[in-house]
Design a protein around this motif. Structure first.
Motif, PDB file in Angstrom:
ATOM      1  N   LEU A 135      10.732 -79.531 -49.027  1.00  0.00           N
ATOM      2  CA  LEU A 135       9.404 -79.699 -48.932  1.00  0.00           C
ATOM      3  C   LEU A 135       8.437 -79.576 -47.693  1.00  0.00           C
ATOM      4  O   LEU A 135       7.182 -80.425 -46.958  1.00  0.00           O
ATOM      5  N   LEU A 158       7.773 -76.904 -46.612  1.00  0.00           N
ATOM      6  CA  LEU A 158       6.094 -76.221 -46.917  1.00  0.00           C
ATOM      7  C   LEU A 158       5.619 -76.790 -46.979  1.00  0.00           C
ATOM      8  O   LEU A 158       4.639 -76.438 -46.838  1.00  0.00           O
ATOM      9  N   GLN A 159       5.324 -77.902 -48.643  1.00  0.00           N
ATOM     10  CA  GLN A 159       3.745 -77.677 -48.683  1.00  0.00           C
ATOM     11  C   GLN A 159       4.598 -79.984 -49.511  1.00  0.00           C
ATOM     12  O   GLN A 159       5.716 -79.378 -49.744  1.00  0.00           O
ATOM     13  N   PRO A 160       3.973 -80.011 -49.643  1.00  0.00           N
ATOM     14  CA  PRO A 160       3.999 -81.788 -51.060  1.00  0.00           C
ATOM     15  C   PRO A 160       4.558 -81.018 -52.365  1.00  0.00           C
ATOM     16  O   PRO A 160       3.801 -80.070 -52.836  1.00  0.00           O
ATOM     17  N   MET A 161       5.779 -81.494 -52.905  1.00  0.00           N
ATOM     18  CA  MET A 161       6.072 -81.035 -54.034  1.00  0.00           C
ATOM     19  C   MET A 161       6.623 -82.071 -55.391  1.00  0.00           C
ATOM     20  O   MET A 161       6.616 -82.837 -55.229  1.00  0.00           O
ATOM     21  N   GLN A 174       8.818 -78.896 -59.909  1.00  0.00           N
ATOM     22  CA  GLN A 174       8.312 -77.783 -58.833  1.00  0.00           C
ATOM     23  C   GLN A 174       9.387 -78.140 -58.096  1.00  0.00           C
ATOM     24  O   GLN A 174      10.162 -76.665 -57.759  1.00  0.00           O
ATOM     25  N   CYS A 177      12.123 -74.742 -57.708  1.00  0.00           N
ATOM     26  CA  CYS A 177      12.624 -73.598 -56.277  1.00  0.00           C
ATOM     27  C   CYS A 177      13.666 -73.354 -55.827  1.00  0.00           C
ATOM     28  O   CYS A 177      14.561 -72.782 -55.862  1.00  0.00           O
ATOM     29  N   HIS A 214       3.321 -89.495 -51.474  1.00  0.00           N
ATOM     30  CA  HIS A 214       1.928 -88.592 -51.103  1.00  0.00           C
ATOM     31  C   HIS A 214       1.062 -88.413 -52.367  1.00  0.00           C
ATOM     32  O   HIS A 214       1.273 -87.017 -52.947  1.00  0.00           O
ATOM     33  N   ALA A 244      -0.344 -84.683 -58.589  1.00  0.00           N
ATOM     34  CA  ALA A 244      -0.945 -83.778 -58.883  1.00  0.00           C
ATOM     35  C   ALA A 244      -0.794 -83.382 -60.200  1.00  0.00           C
ATOM     36  O   ALA A 244       0.009 -84.400 -61.261  1.00  0.00           O
ATOM     37  N   LEU A 294       3.990 -86.910 -56.175  1.00  0.00           N
ATOM     38  CA  LEU A 294       3.673 -85.308 -54.889  1.00  0.00           C
ATOM     39  C   LEU A 294       5.070 -86.592 -53.761  1.00  0.00           C
ATOM     40  O   LEU A 294       4.613 -87.595 -53.539  1.00  0.00           O
ATOM     41  N   GLU A 307       6.403 -85.339 -50.002  1.00  0.00           N
ATOM     42  CA  GLU A 307       6.049 -84.603 -49.019  1.00  0.00           C
ATOM     43  C   GLU A 307       7.847 -85.926 -47.648  1.00  0.00           C
ATOM     44  O   GLU A 307       7.912 -86.460 -47.661  1.00  0.00           O
TER      45      GLU A 307
END
Length: 66
Positions: free
Chosen positions: A12, A14-17, A21, A25, A49, A52, A61, A63
């Motif tokens: 997380l 790296l980016q919100p997911m 996903q 990962c 957050h 998506a 999402l 985060e």
């Protein structure tokens, strides 16, 4: 903190997911990722957050909490 929760925090960063996903990962089942995210959210480490787009509508999402 468990190794899975540490890996989730790292992913997380790296980016919100969304859960699916994140599970893909980390090569874990979505339910396992969901349970870890619920515990991390309860401890204030992650937060929801937004939404998506996904195949079945919208996915929440997650985060890292500030």
């Amino acid at each position: 903190m468990t190794p899975l929760r540490e890996r989730i925090i790292g992913a997380l960063a790296l980016q919100p997911m969304p859960i699916n996903q994140l599970a893909k990962c980390l090569s874990v089942q979505p339910e396992t990722a969901r349970m870890a995210l619920v515990r991390l959210a309860a401890h204030g480490r992650v937060r929801r957050h937004g939404w998506a787009q996904c195949k079945r509508g919208k996915a929440c999402l997650f985060e890292i909490a500030a």
